[in-house]
Design a protein around this motif. Structure first.
Motif: not given
Length: 442
Positions: A45-50
């Motif tokens: 999810q963090r990679w997606k947000n970035m």
């Protein structure tokens, strides 16, 4: 002596990158002054947000007009600077490993190189148009969110300096192409510069070459100056937006983290079978924090400090804040700017004292952020939702409130009354539990 330009270029390049690295180390040192915080969860999810927020600018375009022009500047400025790679290679190796300049013309097919440079020129014009519009919005139209008290002085000048930087760099890029006789005879890629070239038609070949070389040198020096200026500017978010969105908050907007030690005490109070005087078992023993909440930047988490350095000063958070809209002194943007300014002050203190912080009699609370600002917050999360780079001003506000309540017992009278009623009556109202339902008999 034929290699003198290459040597000068290498010295300038090493100096520029070296100073930038020094500032990056100082930046990382300051961020690490914050308390540890585990943000290793939910990496997908963090990679997606970035990817969506920092790279895709998904939150920026929620305001379509300013968002569109920001995307033009962002994409244009980043992509155009791909040509910096060619300039660096030419600066270091032209005349040493190969003759002439523009190594791309020698190694790339004409159609490919022409498409790249042509795209860069079109984007350069787009950046110029967008920057002019941004300048007009700030200095002629004077949008309200750019006129707040915290935007006086340096913040206003900084925003304009960046705009001037971008105008100069884009113009130098176009002039460099327009006065490059080799490139103009290439008949490919000069989609914009071909219309600028006639302005220099009266110059001799040597003068034309001098203009081209001057624009070339000024362009690369300008890029290095801009790179090192970022540390002192709100435009540091160009670099920090990516890690900041990666480490951004993933929990629901209204969810706050409770202190484990306090939670245990409350649960003990609410358990009718618990012996409040019994010694806790070894497995249940948990060391209480040395300090509840935050009064200075060192008490905040390193993510809070990363947030402060990432702030774009765009004012979207403040313009959405209901407290600010009703005339309260609270400005979420100012909270972030004050945190960054105090952190910089602490960093300079450490530098001046050989790596050790010496108490300067100041702190973030009261010297920068007032109690009135903190208690004006409604905790509605509007500022968090509005931020285009996932900054969380509310977390800083709540940590400082926690300090006021738990360390200084300095909550407003209304809040103190409520907490007293909860302790005595089990509810926020000043009525005995036995009398709560008396209203139904009236």
């Amino acid at each position: 002596m034929n290699y003198l330009p290459n040597i000068i270029f290498a010295i300038i390049l090493i100096a520029g990158i070296g100073y930038f690295s020094r500032n990056v180390n100082k930046l990382w040192r300051n961020i690490k002054l914050g308390q540890d915080k585990d943000v290793s969860d939910n990496k997908s999810q963090r990679w997606k947000n970035m990817a969506m927020i920092a790279l895709g600018q998904s939150k920026m375009v929620k305001r379509p007009i300013s968002g569109f022009f920001h995307v033009v500047v962002y994409v244009g400025f980043i992509i155009i600077n791909i040509e910096v790679l060619e300039i660096i290679i030419d600066g270091l190796f032209s005349g040493v490993l190969y003759e002439g300049h523009r190594i791309g013309m020698s190694f790339l097919p004409e159609a490919v190189y022409g498409f790249l440079i042509g795209s860069f020129e079109i984007l350069a014009v787009g950046v110029l148009i967008a920057v002019i519009i941004f300048w007009l919005r700030r200095n002629v139209i004077k949008l309200k969110r750019f006129l707040s008290a915290e935007m006086k002085g340096w913040p206003k000048s900084d925003a304009n300096i960046i705009l001037y930087f971008e105008v100069v760099l884009m113009c130098l890029f176009l002039i460099m192409n327009a006065t490059d006789a080799t490139f103009q005879s290439y008949n490919s890629g000069n989609v914009i510069s071909q219309f600028i070239a006639p302005l220099f038609s009266g110059l001799s070949e040597s003068s034309l070459h001098l203009v081209e070389r001057s624009a070339w040198w000024l362009h690369i020096i300008g890029i290095l100056v801009f790179l090192n200026y970022l540390y002192f500017s709100k435009h540091l978010h160009i670099l920090l937006a990516f890690p900041n969105t990666y480490y951004g908050k993933l929990t629901p907007q209204g969810q706050f983290k409770n202190n484990a030690a306090v939670t245990k005490e409350v649960m003990l109070m609410m358990d009718p079978d618990a012996d409040p005087f019994a010694a806790p078992a070894e497995t249940e023993t948990e060391e209480a924090p040395a300090k509840f909440g935050a009064s200075d930047v060192q008490d905040l988490s390193w993510v809070n400090l990363l947030n402060a350095y990432t702030c774009t000063e765009c004012g979207r958070c403040t313009s959405e804040c209901p407290a600010n809209q009703t005339g309260k002194k609270l400005s979420p943007r100012k909270i972030m700017m004050d945190t960054r300014d105090r952190l910089e002050e602490v960093g300079k203190n450490i530098d001046a004292n050989n790596g050790t912080f010496v108490d300067d009699g100041k702190q973030l609370l009261n010297d920068y952020i007032t109690k009135e600002e903190l208690w004006a917050c409604t905790t509605c999360n509007a500022c968090v939702e509005a931020c285009p780079v996932s900054i969380d001003p509310l977390n800083i506000i709540m940590e400082m409130r926690r300090y006021l309540v738990m360390e200084e017992s300095a909550a407003p009278m209304e809040l103190n009354n409520m907490m007293t009623n909860i302790e005595n009556n089990g509810a926020p109202w000043p009525y005995n539990q036995m009398d709560r339902l008396n209203w139904k008999n009236e």
